[in-house]
Design a protein around this motif. Sequence first.
Motif, PDB file in Angstrom:
ATOM      1  N   ASN A 176      -4.021  14.404  -2.639  1.00 39.62           N
ATOM      2  CA  ASN A 176      -3.609  13.158  -2.001  1.00 39.62           C
ATOM      3  C   ASN A 176      -4.218  11.977  -2.733  1.00 39.62           C
ATOM      4  O   ASN A 176      -5.342  12.063  -3.236  1.00 39.62           O
ATOM      5  CB  ASN A 176      -4.080  13.112  -0.542  1.00 39.62           C
ATOM      6  CG  ASN A 176      -3.454  14.192   0.287  1.00 39.62           C
ATOM      7  OD1 ASN A 176      -2.246  14.210   0.469  1.00 39.62           O
ATOM      8  ND2 ASN A 176      -4.263  15.125   0.780  1.00 39.62           N
TER       9      ASN A 176
ATOM     10  N   GLY B 278      -3.949   7.307  -2.905  1.00 43.27           N
ATOM     11  CA  GLY B 278      -3.384   6.086  -2.372  1.00 43.27           C
ATOM     12  C   GLY B 278      -3.893   4.884  -3.137  1.00 43.27           C
ATOM     13  O   GLY B 278      -4.878   4.962  -3.869  1.00 43.27           O
TER      14      GLY B 278
ATOM     15  N   SER C 272       0.849  -1.192   0.000  1.00 39.91           N
ATOM     16  CA  SER C 272       0.000   0.000   0.000  1.00 39.91           C
ATOM     17  C   SER C 272       0.883   1.240   0.000  1.00 39.91           C
ATOM     18  O   SER C 272       1.951   1.249   0.609  1.00 39.91           O
ATOM     19  CB  SER C 272      -0.904   0.024   1.229  1.00 39.91           C
ATOM     20  OG  SER C 272      -1.767  -1.090   1.228  1.00 39.91           O
ATOM     21  N   CYS C 273       0.415   2.267  -0.697  1.00 40.85           N
ATOM     22  CA  CYS C 273       1.179   3.517  -0.748  1.00 40.85           C
ATOM     23  C   CYS C 273       0.233   4.705  -0.726  1.00 40.85           C
ATOM     24  O   CYS C 273      -0.923   4.601  -1.128  1.00 40.85           O
ATOM     25  CB  CYS C 273       2.062   3.569  -1.995  1.00 40.85           C
ATOM     26  SG  CYS C 273       1.154   3.582  -3.556  1.00 40.85           S
ATOM     27  N   LYS C 274       0.758   5.815  -0.225  1.00 39.41           N
ATOM     28  CA  LYS C 274       0.034   7.083  -0.234  1.00 39.41           C
ATOM     29  C   LYS C 274       0.994   8.156  -0.723  1.00 39.41           C
ATOM     30  O   LYS C 274       2.160   8.186  -0.326  1.00 39.41           O
ATOM     31  CB  LYS C 274      -0.494   7.441   1.156  1.00 39.41           C
ATOM     32  CG  LYS C 274      -1.606   6.525   1.625  1.00 39.41           C
ATOM     33  CD  LYS C 274      -2.163   6.952   2.956  1.00 39.41           C
ATOM     34  CE  LYS C 274      -3.265   5.989   3.387  1.00 39.41           C
ATOM     35  NZ  LYS C 274      -3.779   6.323   4.712  1.00 39.41           N
TER      36      LYS C 274
END
Length: 142
Positions: free
Chosen positions: A98, A100, A78-80
């Motif tokens: 933003n 994700g 997972s990434c943001k």
Amino acid sequence: GPMGTKTTDPDAGKLKDLMRTTAQKKVGKTASEMITEWPGGKAPKQSDLDAKKLTAYHVDGTLTELTQKEKGGATIVSCKVSMLIATYPDKSMFAFLNGGASVQAGTSAADISSAKEDCVGAVVEDLVMKKIVPTIRTRSGT
């Protein structure tokens, strides 16, 4: 911008470079009327922009989160990513974006590394295509 990271992941440096190249390529594909590099390589001054009747913007981003969790026989990465748009050359920020995602991968180091790249690349592409380009177009009146 140079892009940044708040993670201590060993792939962080490579992912920052990926964010920059992905943003440049996606702007080029999504908005061919926008240039991402000033001819000659040096950054333009306000007088250079005025002479060509152009408006410029600064886009930068930060990888704010990168996690991996084992789930069954797979790994979930997972990434943001946070990105911003500012006027240029004075860099007055006016948009904060933003995004994700999560990507399923195998358990090998190569699979996990590829999943990190896929995750970060997909988030940057989505932010550029759906938020950054439209925001710049609206701000520029085009």
